[in-house]
Design a protein around this motif. Structure first.
Motif, PDB file in Angstrom:
ATOM      1  N   ILE A   6      16.869 -22.554 -32.118  1.00  0.00           N
ATOM      2  CA  ILE A   6      16.141 -22.761 -30.872  1.00  0.00           C
ATOM      3  C   ILE A   6      16.229 -21.515 -30.016  1.00  0.00           C
ATOM      4  O   ILE A   6      17.285 -20.913 -29.880  1.00  0.00           O
ATOM      5  CB  ILE A   6      16.768 -23.912 -30.068  1.00  0.00           C
ATOM      6  CG1 ILE A   6      16.858 -25.147 -30.945  1.00  0.00           C
ATOM      7  CG2 ILE A   6      15.954 -24.188 -28.836  1.00  0.00           C
ATOM      8  CD1 ILE A   6      17.528 -26.294 -30.259  1.00  0.00           C
ATOM      9  N   ARG A   7      15.138 -21.189 -29.438  1.00  0.00           N
ATOM     10  CA  ARG A   7      15.135 -20.104 -28.479  1.00  0.00           C
ATOM     11  C   ARG A   7      15.090 -20.681 -27.085  1.00  0.00           C
ATOM     12  O   ARG A   7      14.156 -21.388 -26.740  1.00  0.00           O
ATOM     13  CB  ARG A   7      13.915 -19.191 -28.711  1.00  0.00           C
ATOM     14  CG  ARG A   7      14.277 -17.970 -29.499  1.00  0.00           C
ATOM     15  CD  ARG A   7      13.483 -17.870 -30.725  1.00  0.00           C
ATOM     16  NE  ARG A   7      13.939 -18.829 -31.706  1.00  0.00           N
ATOM     17  CZ  ARG A   7      13.180 -19.232 -32.705  1.00  0.00           C
ATOM     18  NH1 ARG A   7      11.970 -18.787 -32.825  1.00  0.00           N
ATOM     19  NH2 ARG A   7      13.637 -20.080 -33.588  1.00  0.00           N
ATOM     20  N   LYS A   8      16.118 -20.415 -26.256  1.00  0.00           N
ATOM     21  CA  LYS A   8      16.062 -20.816 -24.864  1.00  0.00           C
ATOM     22  C   LYS A   8      15.355 -19.735 -24.094  1.00  0.00           C
ATOM     23  O   LYS A   8      15.639 -18.554 -24.266  1.00  0.00           O
ATOM     24  CB  LYS A   8      17.473 -21.024 -24.329  1.00  0.00           C
ATOM     25  CG  LYS A   8      18.203 -22.153 -25.029  1.00  0.00           C
ATOM     26  CD  LYS A   8      19.559 -22.370 -24.412  1.00  0.00           C
ATOM     27  CE  LYS A   8      20.344 -23.388 -25.233  1.00  0.00           C
ATOM     28  NZ  LYS A   8      21.720 -23.539 -24.733  1.00  0.00           N
ATOM     29  N   THR A  10      13.293 -18.674 -20.173  1.00  0.00           N
ATOM     30  CA  THR A  10      13.355 -18.917 -18.742  1.00  0.00           C
ATOM     31  C   THR A  10      12.256 -19.862 -18.302  1.00  0.00           C
ATOM     32  O   THR A  10      11.083 -19.646 -18.582  1.00  0.00           O
ATOM     33  CB  THR A  10      13.216 -17.577 -17.980  1.00  0.00           C
ATOM     34  OG1 THR A  10      14.201 -16.689 -18.478  1.00  0.00           O
ATOM     35  CG2 THR A  10      13.416 -17.797 -16.494  1.00  0.00           C
ATOM     36  N   CYS A  35      16.419 -28.439 -15.945  1.00  0.00           N
ATOM     37  CA  CYS A  35      15.826 -28.440 -17.282  1.00  0.00           C
ATOM     38  C   CYS A  35      15.808 -27.033 -17.868  1.00  0.00           C
ATOM     39  O   CYS A  35      15.931 -26.036 -17.180  1.00  0.00           O
ATOM     40  CB  CYS A  35      14.407 -28.993 -17.241  1.00  0.00           C
ATOM     41  SG  CYS A  35      14.364 -30.635 -16.565  1.00  0.00           S
ATOM     42  N   LEU A  36      15.650 -27.035 -19.183  1.00  0.00           N
ATOM     43  CA  LEU A  36      15.513 -25.776 -19.906  1.00  0.00           C
ATOM     44  C   LEU A  36      14.135 -25.712 -20.531  1.00  0.00           C
ATOM     45  O   LEU A  36      13.486 -26.728 -20.747  1.00  0.00           O
ATOM     46  CB  LEU A  36      16.552 -25.701 -21.023  1.00  0.00           C
ATOM     47  CG  LEU A  36      18.015 -25.738 -20.632  1.00  0.00           C
ATOM     48  CD1 LEU A  36      18.875 -25.749 -21.878  1.00  0.00           C
ATOM     49  CD2 LEU A  36      18.349 -24.569 -19.734  1.00  0.00           C
ATOM     50  N   LYS A  38      12.566 -24.538 -24.047  1.00  0.00           N
ATOM     51  CA  LYS A  38      12.938 -24.125 -25.399  1.00  0.00           C
ATOM     52  C   LYS A  38      11.702 -23.898 -26.233  1.00  0.00           C
ATOM     53  O   LYS A  38      10.674 -24.521 -26.008  1.00  0.00           O
ATOM     54  CB  LYS A  38      13.837 -25.165 -26.054  1.00  0.00           C
ATOM     55  CG  LYS A  38      15.240 -25.151 -25.487  1.00  0.00           C
ATOM     56  CD  LYS A  38      16.180 -26.090 -26.226  1.00  0.00           C
ATOM     57  CE  LYS A  38      17.557 -26.044 -25.588  1.00  0.00           C
ATOM     58  NZ  LYS A  38      18.479 -27.033 -26.185  1.00  0.00           N
ATOM     59  N   GLN A 110       6.454 -25.025 -27.355  1.00  0.00           N
ATOM     60  CA  GLN A 110       7.359 -24.904 -26.216  1.00  0.00           C
ATOM     61  C   GLN A 110       7.575 -26.261 -25.583  1.00  0.00           C
ATOM     62  O   GLN A 110       6.605 -27.012 -25.358  1.00  0.00           O
ATOM     63  CB  GLN A 110       6.772 -23.957 -25.178  1.00  0.00           C
ATOM     64  CG  GLN A 110       6.852 -22.506 -25.582  1.00  0.00           C
ATOM     65  CD  GLN A 110       6.538 -21.601 -24.413  1.00  0.00           C
ATOM     66  OE1 GLN A 110       5.527 -21.788 -23.743  1.00  0.00           O
ATOM     67  NE2 GLN A 110       7.396 -20.641 -24.163  1.00  0.00           N
TER      68      GLN A 110
END
Lengths: 217, 217
Positions: A6-8, A10, A35-36, A38, A110
């Motif tokens: 997973i890529r977090k 901004t 929240c994030l 991803k 996303q």
DNA sequence: TCAAAACGGTATCAAAAGATACCGAAGTGG
DNA sequence: CCACTTCGGTATCTTTTGATACCGTTTTGA
């Protein structure tokens, strides 16, 4: 959310704007805080069967495929499009248990990752959030009921035709890029059955068969 | 709620006490003001397929059977027990449409009839009401998903055995009063298939067959 | 009481789907 | 380029389920 790759990223206001779900500025602020964002690549596993779920992923862009498997059989439950989330995540908010289903990204996707502990709380405080929760429950139930009914009562050939027509209609195309095996996986049957049925449809002038593509007449 | 033979009865605090669902006194007062108590006899139709729904029936006593039909085939969705309601009623509160399912009283049944217009409103105001709504959505979805999975992946004989064992377990009995046709209606298949399978089970020593009754060994 | 309905067992045949195998063509990637 | 994989067509055989028919037994209700 167990996938290692997973890529977090901004989460910004601009990205959140892509969701036309939540109207209250206070709620949008909380989403930004808690929240994030991803990102998944095509074929990334988002949820595994049997996995405990701690977050609700709301799709911002891309598509998630949710399905059931048993031994080497597989059947589609639903696709999660932008502004939508998956049922087992939402379900887990109110009573955490193992996911009965699997979720995989169909393309670069996303998602807004919402920790489950906020779901019930925000539901009481924000009308748009409550609306989202209820609509998700309701729509997913109706959708599953429809699928259930056709699995229970219809022959596979009818279900194949319906699948193709629905897809052509939704995507406003008549050339559907799918292999026989993929179609078998959507409908919970075997590739040979699908090939047989499609050939029959071709003989009846309903479709033209190409490799990994079916053209509806 | 289209049945002509509904008996409207007086809703009293004592009757409402039979529901252990709603804790807020204010909500209980509103239920007393706005809701009705209705009684159905065995085999009364509570909701017809295609019917528009204006109320949510919460079962106080008795049992409602909710099922799907197609031509002369029939399959069980779920039973509605006391303290529960049916999914198409709840669904109709948020977007009124035709019921995809049918509901019939299995025995003498009393229900609390809640006008749909209050559901969403009370959901915001009363935690116990919201809890009831969410739990219903969640539980019904999980239940349907389980049924869907077994219809999609399991052979009828497995489903027959599972049905019998579940029922024996829930009712804590081993003599299940059901005819072969009724069992066919629960599982969406034909009577002859059921008779055949049950006979095979009897030969394998799994059951003893009686008229309108099956004894599990 | 008795005719009719319901129940369940069984047979026959058909249809649908599954399982397995094989093969030629097309696509992929080292 | 070429070995390997994937794809899809087809065949053969099996299994599962459905459709229809018939029959004897039991239950129902007038």
């Amino acid at each position: 959310m167990g996938a290692d790759n997973i890529r977090k990223m901004t989460l910004t206001k601009d990205i959140l704007k892509q969701l036309n779900l939540f109207s209250e500025p206070e709620l949008r602020q909380k989403l930004l805080e808690h929240c994030l964002l991803k990102s998944f690549e095509k074929d990334d596993v988002i949820v595994r069967q049997g996995q405990y779920i701690k977050v609700v992923p709301i799709v911002i862009s891309g598509t998630i495929r949710v399905f059931q498997t048993k031994e080497d059989r597989e059947i589609l439950l639903y696709y999660v499009q932008p502004n939508q989330t998956c049922m087992m995540s939402l379900s887990a908010c109110f009573y955490n248990n193992e996911s009965p289903s699997q979720a995989i990204a169909m393309e670069k996707t996303q998602v807004l990752v919402v920790p489950t502990r906020f779901i019930a709380q925000w539901q009481k405080e924000y009308a748009s959030w409550n609306n989202f929760v209820i609509k998700t429950f309701r729509n997913r139930y109706d959708e599953l009921l429809h699928t259930f009914e056709s699995v229970a009562f219809d022959h596979v050939d009818k279900r194949v035709l319906e699948y193709l027509q629905d897809r052509a209609s939704i995507e406003a195309i008549n050339r559907i890029e799918i292999s026989h095996q993929q179609l078998a996986n959507e409908l919970g049957t075997t590739r040979v059955v699908i090939s047989r049925i499609l050939k029959q449809f071709e003989l009846e002038g309903k479709v033209i068969l190409h490799r990994k593509m079916i053209e509806i007449i």
